[in-house]
Design a protein around this motif. Structure first.
Motif, short mmCIF file in Angstrom:
data_model
loop_
_atom_site.label_atom_id
_atom_site.label_comp_id
_atom_site.label_asym_id
_atom_site.label_seq_id
_atom_site.Cartn_x
_atom_site.Cartn_y
_atom_site.Cartn_z
N HIS A 124 0.84 -1.21 0.00
CA HIS A 124 0.00 0.00 0.00
C HIS A 124 0.87 1.25 0.00
O HIS A 124 0.58 2.22 -0.72
CB HIS A 124 -0.92 -0.01 1.22
CG HIS A 124 -1.61 1.30 1.46
ND1 HIS A 124 -2.55 1.83 0.60
CD2 HIS A 124 -1.46 2.21 2.47
CE1 HIS A 124 -2.96 3.00 1.06
NE2 HIS A 124 -2.32 3.25 2.19
N ARG A 126 3.81 1.63 -1.25
CA ARG A 126 4.41 1.81 -2.58
C ARG A 126 3.39 2.34 -3.59
O ARG A 126 3.76 2.96 -4.59
CB ARG A 126 5.01 0.50 -3.07
CG ARG A 126 6.20 0.01 -2.25
CD ARG A 126 6.98 -1.07 -2.97
NE ARG A 126 8.01 -1.67 -2.11
CZ ARG A 126 9.19 -1.12 -1.85
NH1 ARG A 126 9.50 0.06 -2.38
NH2 ARG A 126 10.06 -1.74 -1.07
N ALA A 127 2.11 2.09 -3.32
CA ALA A 127 1.06 2.52 -4.26
C ALA A 127 0.59 3.96 -4.00
O ALA A 127 -0.17 4.51 -4.81
CB ALA A 127 -0.13 1.57 -4.16
N ILE A 128 1.03 4.56 -2.91
CA ILE A 128 0.60 5.93 -2.61
C ILE A 128 1.20 6.89 -3.64
O ILE A 128 2.41 6.85 -3.89
CB ILE A 128 1.04 6.32 -1.18
CG1 ILE A 128 0.28 5.47 -0.16
CG2 ILE A 128 0.78 7.81 -0.92
CD1 ILE A 128 0.78 5.64 1.26
N PRO A 129 0.39 7.73 -4.25
CA PRO A 129 0.90 8.64 -5.29
C PRO A 129 2.00 9.56 -4.75
O PRO A 129 1.94 10.01 -3.60
CB PRO A 129 -0.34 9.45 -5.69
CG PRO A 129 -1.50 8.61 -5.28
CD PRO A 129 -1.06 7.88 -4.05
N GLU A 130 2.98 9.81 -5.58
CA GLU A 130 4.04 10.74 -5.20
C GLU A 130 3.43 12.11 -4.94
O GLU A 130 2.61 12.60 -5.70
CB GLU A 130 5.07 10.83 -6.33
CG GLU A 130 6.28 11.67 -5.99
CD GLU A 130 7.33 11.67 -7.09
OE1 GLU A 130 8.31 12.42 -6.96
OE2 GLU A 130 7.15 10.93 -8.08
N ASP A 132 1.62 12.72 -2.22
CA ASP A 132 0.59 12.56 -1.19
C ASP A 132 1.29 12.36 0.16
O ASP A 132 1.33 11.26 0.70
CB ASP A 132 -0.32 11.38 -1.52
CG ASP A 132 -1.46 11.22 -0.51
OD1 ASP A 132 -1.58 12.07 0.40
OD2 ASP A 132 -2.23 10.24 -0.64
N HIS A 133 1.84 13.43 0.68
CA HIS A 133 2.64 13.34 1.90
C HIS A 133 1.79 12.96 3.10
O HIS A 133 2.23 12.17 3.95
CB HIS A 133 3.35 14.67 2.15
CG HIS A 133 4.24 15.08 1.02
ND1 HIS A 133 4.64 16.38 0.80
CD2 HIS A 133 4.81 14.35 0.02
CE1 HIS A 133 5.41 16.44 -0.27
NE2 HIS A 133 5.53 15.22 -0.76
N THR A 182 10.77 6.13 -1.04
CA THR A 182 11.21 4.80 -1.47
C THR A 182 12.24 4.23 -0.50
O THR A 182 12.21 3.04 -0.15
CB THR A 182 11.81 4.87 -2.88
OG1 THR A 182 10.81 5.34 -3.79
CG2 THR A 182 12.30 3.49 -3.34
#
Length: 233
Positions: A124, A126-130, A132-133, A182
């Motif tokens: 999950h 890794r799937a969070i959009p870049e 979206d802090h 990452t």
């Protein structure tokens, strides 16, 4: 001074303690810099925005002051505190000490289902959009909370939550710049690998390395945002 914030104020649930809800909502806004260091906070304005009386707002402000997020200046009002490097370092020290013991305990209690759950959390993350802090910070907190729950040390996580507010502000500033998400996710994965291998020393080393990541980014962030940090004596 009016509160200038970009996001809509969340509604308060009347069935739940109002002061506790206000504390959590205001804490989140301070961490995410909706309320910036040095900004004035008005009891009257916050009460109006959330459609509550001033008493629970006052109680929330007291808890925020205890957490080191606001300060009351006599005859002047309540202000969001600037980030103090020493407070960040102290919080990081306490957090590492607690979470190192948490993962050591988790090695003996983790089972296959827990490992599957942790790996699902990493997927999950890794799937969070870049960009979206806020989403990543929430997922990161869920991961660390789960480690404490696996270890049977939920109270330890509550203690960590009490002390890490200043640290969280720096972490939020670090996303997308000083710290790569990452890298953080890869570090999470190494913690899970060590738990699955039931390697106590490796698990402890992995979590300590992870929680020391902020030591690399803190000087860079403080230099880039001097207006957000308290001047050092």
């Amino acid at each position: 001074m009016a509160l200038a914030v970009p996001r809509k104020f969340e509604e308060i649930e009347p069935q739940e303690p109002i002061a506790a809800q206000l504390f959590q909502r205001l804490r989140t806004r301070i961490i995410q810099l909706d309320f910036k260091p040095g900004q004035a906070l008005s009891e009257t304005e916050v009460a109006r925005r959330y459609a509550v009386s001033r008493q629970p707002v006052r109680e929330a402000f007291i808890k925020l002051a205890a957490a080191g997020l606001v300060e009351v200046r006599p005859q002047r009002g309540t202000f969001v505190k600037k980030i103090e490097v020493e407070a960040v370092m102290d919080a990081r020290f306490v957090r590492e000490a607690i979470e190192a013991e948490v993962v050591r305990a988790a090695v003996t209690s983790v089972d296959a289902a827990a490992i599957v759950g942790l790996r699902a959390q990493i997927a999950h993350q890794r799937a969070i959009p870049e960009g979206d802090h806020a989403g990543f910070l929430a997922a990161d907190e869920s991961f660390h909370r789960t480690l404490a729950e696996i270890a049977g040390k939920a109270y330890a996580w509550r203690v960590v939550e009490e002390v890490k507010a200043q640290m969280d502000r720096v972490r939020y500033l670090s996303f997308g710049g000083a710290t790569s998400t990452t890298v953080l996710i890869d570090q999470h994965e190494r913690v899970v690998d060590a738990l699955e291998a039931r390697d106590r020393k490796l698990a402890e080393a992995a979590i300590r390395l992870h929680l020391r990541e902020i030591l690399k980014s803190l000087p860079q962030i403080a230099a880039a945002h001097p207006d957000l940090f308290d001047a050092q004596p």
